[in-house]
Design an enzyme around this catalytic site. Structure first.
Site, PDB file in Angstrom:
ATOM      1  N   TRP A 100       0.828  -1.221   0.000  1.00  0.00           N
ATOM      2  CA  TRP A 100       0.000   0.000   0.000  1.00  0.00           C
ATOM      3  C   TRP A 100       0.849   1.252   0.000  1.00  0.00           C
ATOM      4  CZ3 TRP A 100      -4.169  -1.526  -1.951  1.00  0.00           C
ATOM      5  CH2 TRP A 100      -4.774  -2.728  -1.550  1.00  0.00           C
ATOM      6  N   ASP A 167      -1.830   6.592   6.304  1.00  0.00           N
ATOM      7  CA  ASP A 167      -2.843   5.632   5.868  1.00  0.00           C
ATOM      8  C   ASP A 167      -3.092   4.682   7.037  1.00  0.00           C
ATOM      9  OD1 ASP A 167      -4.336   3.587   4.790  1.00  0.00           O
ATOM     10  OD2 ASP A 167      -2.955   3.111   3.150  1.00  0.00           O
ATOM     11  N   LYS A 191     -12.003  -2.290   6.713  1.00  0.00           N
ATOM     12  CA  LYS A 191     -11.178  -3.124   7.590  1.00  0.00           C
ATOM     13  C   LYS A 191     -11.674  -3.051   9.037  1.00  0.00           C
ATOM     14  CE  LYS A 191      -8.513  -3.707   3.952  1.00  0.00           C
ATOM     15  NZ  LYS A 191      -7.617  -2.662   3.506  1.00  0.00           N
TER      16      LYS A 191
HETATM   17  C1  LIG Z   1      -6.998  -2.208   2.122  1.00  0.00           C
HETATM   18  C2  LIG Z   1      -5.996  -1.127   2.209  1.00  0.00           C
HETATM   19  C3  LIG Z   1      -5.894  -0.121   1.232  1.00  0.00           C
HETATM   20  C4  LIG Z   1      -6.735  -0.105  -0.019  1.00  0.00           C
HETATM   21  O1  LIG Z   1      -8.012   0.289   0.249  1.00  0.00           O
HETATM   22  P1  LIG Z   1      -9.112   0.462  -0.913  1.00  0.00           P
HETATM   23  O2  LIG Z   1     -10.277   0.956  -0.129  1.00  0.00           O
HETATM   24  O3  LIG Z   1      -9.312  -0.879  -1.524  1.00  0.00           O
HETATM   25  O4  LIG Z   1      -8.595   1.454  -1.879  1.00  0.00           O
HETATM   26  C5  LIG Z   1      -4.954   0.867   1.410  1.00  0.00           C
HETATM   27  N1  LIG Z   1      -4.155   0.879   2.489  1.00  0.00           N
HETATM   28  C6  LIG Z   1      -4.209  -0.073   3.432  1.00  0.00           C
HETATM   29  C7  LIG Z   1      -3.287  -0.002   4.612  1.00  0.00           C
HETATM   30  C8  LIG Z   1      -5.141  -1.105   3.322  1.00  0.00           C
HETATM   31  O5  LIG Z   1      -5.205  -2.053   4.274  1.00  0.00           O
END
Ligand SMILES: *Cc1c(COP(=O)(O)O)cnc(C)c1O
Length: 354
Positions: A100, A167, A191
């Site tokens: 990511w 993030d 998540k």
């Molecule tokens: C799942 C995830 C993403 C991607 O998220 P999307 O909503 O599918 O764009 C980005 N960063 C992290 C840390 C993730 O776990």
């Protein structure tokens, strides 16, 4: 049979949240109408959005500190570019701790110079780089708090005077942090908060308005803040379900309470991974994630039999990401301790009958 859902994302939500969300799809607030067939500008839905934004800030301890919370679409992946679009004028620094982070870094390069300040790619991202320098002349520093795929987590955030963008998709609301150390936090809902379809963004307003480029309205944080997440039609079901989860968390005692339970789950599982000779943990011990526990089978262990055992126990979503292999137990906020106990029991059974 009771299921134990270890899926990495979309992932488990509290049972009562799923039930209430389902009820609202049939009859929202006793209006005799579905949540998904009324105007997002109706009094009832505006109240949902307002409460969700306020509660997100409250749980993070960021009320009255110059922050705004908004709910956007396009997933965390859109934030990779949106953060850079809004904040990157000349140069930014990125910490590369996995898939990511790498994607975020790639998008930012479209908008300016990007320094990869440190990377753990040399060890297939099984650790968090430390003791790297963060220059003071960059527009912001970007990091990923929890690496969902590799099972590592930043436990000590580096100190810096530049704005920090993080993030937090896979560990938001899971542990106590001084969230005021961050200037922009984003997290896809799927998540730890709700269904896919919305992304929570928490921004310190003073960092905005400093780049010279024109920003399309849909990608401009200022527009979404000013319109209170209603610039265009928001994903009403995802936002409402996220609100239900935030309320569930607040009733439980907030982040402090869930952190305590998360510690118990992670400790129980890592103890078994370390004790049981048939398993090997993937991540560096000091950087282990308390949300995604990654492990492999020891050489010679019978994979087919282990897979059969956990499936028979009602466990689902345990397969590791293809870039790591092995197994990944995602133990997000809504996963009960009991599910971890079932998995640990299965691991013990596997050992005793091998
Ligand atoms: C799942 C995830 C993403 C991607 O998220 P999307 O909503 O599918 O764009 C980005 N960063 C992290 C840390 C993730 O776990």
């Amino acid at each position: 049979m009771k299921k134990h859902n270890f899926s990495a994302g979309p992932s488990i939500l509290p049972q009562e949240v799923v039930k209430k969300a389902a009820e609202a799809v049939i009859n929202f607030n006793d209006l005799g109408l579905s949540l998904i067939e009324i105007s997002h500008r109706s009094k009832d839905f505006v109240a949902v959005m307002d409460e969700a934004c306020a509660l997100a800030l409250e749980l993070l301890g960021l009320e009255n500190k110059g922050y705004k919370a908004i709910f956007l679409q396009g997933g965390a992946s859109t934030q990779f570019l949106m953060a850079a679009y809004n904040l990157l004028e000349r140069k930014a620094g990125y910490l590369n701790t996995g898939t990511w982070s790498s994607k975020a870094l790639k998008e930012a390069k479209l908008f300016g110079e990007v320094l990869e300040l440190a990377s753990s790619k040399d060890q297939n991202f099984n650790y968090i780089p430390k003791n790297f320098d963060i220059p003071t002349n960059i527009d912001y520093f970007h990091c990923t708090s929890n690496n969902t795929i590799f099972g590592t987590q930043i436990h000590q955030f580096p100190k810096t005077s530049v704005p920090v963008v993080c993030d937090m998709s896979s560990d938001i609301f899971s542990r106590q942090l001084d969230f005021s150390k961050f200037d922009l936090i984003y997290a896809g809902a799927q998540k730890n908060m709700g269904p896919a379809g919305t992304t929570l963004v928490v921004i310190k307003e003073e960092i905005l308005g400093k780049v010279s480029r024109a920003i399309p309205s849909m990608l401009d944080y200022k527009v979404h803040i000013e319109k209170e997440s209603m610039f265009n039609t928001p994903p009403v079901f995802a936002v409402y379900t996220s609100l239900l989860t935030l309320k569930w968390l607040k009733n439980l005692g907030g982040i402090a309470a869930i952190e305590h339970i998360n510690e118990q789950k992670a400790t129980a599982l890592y103890e078994e991974v370390d004790r049981n000779p048939l398993f090997i943990g993937f991540a560096n011990k000091e950087d282990r994630s308390k949300m995604n526990v990654t492990f492999n089978l020891s050489e010679g262990a019978d994979k087919e039999r282990f897979d059969l055992l956990w499936k028979e126990a009602g466990i689902s979503g345990l397969n590791g990401h293809r870039s790591v292999g092995g197994y990944r137990a995602s133990i997000y906020n809504a996963l009960p301790l009991e599910s971890v106990e079932v998995l640990v029991e299965v691991m013990k059974t596997f050992e005793s009958k091998s």
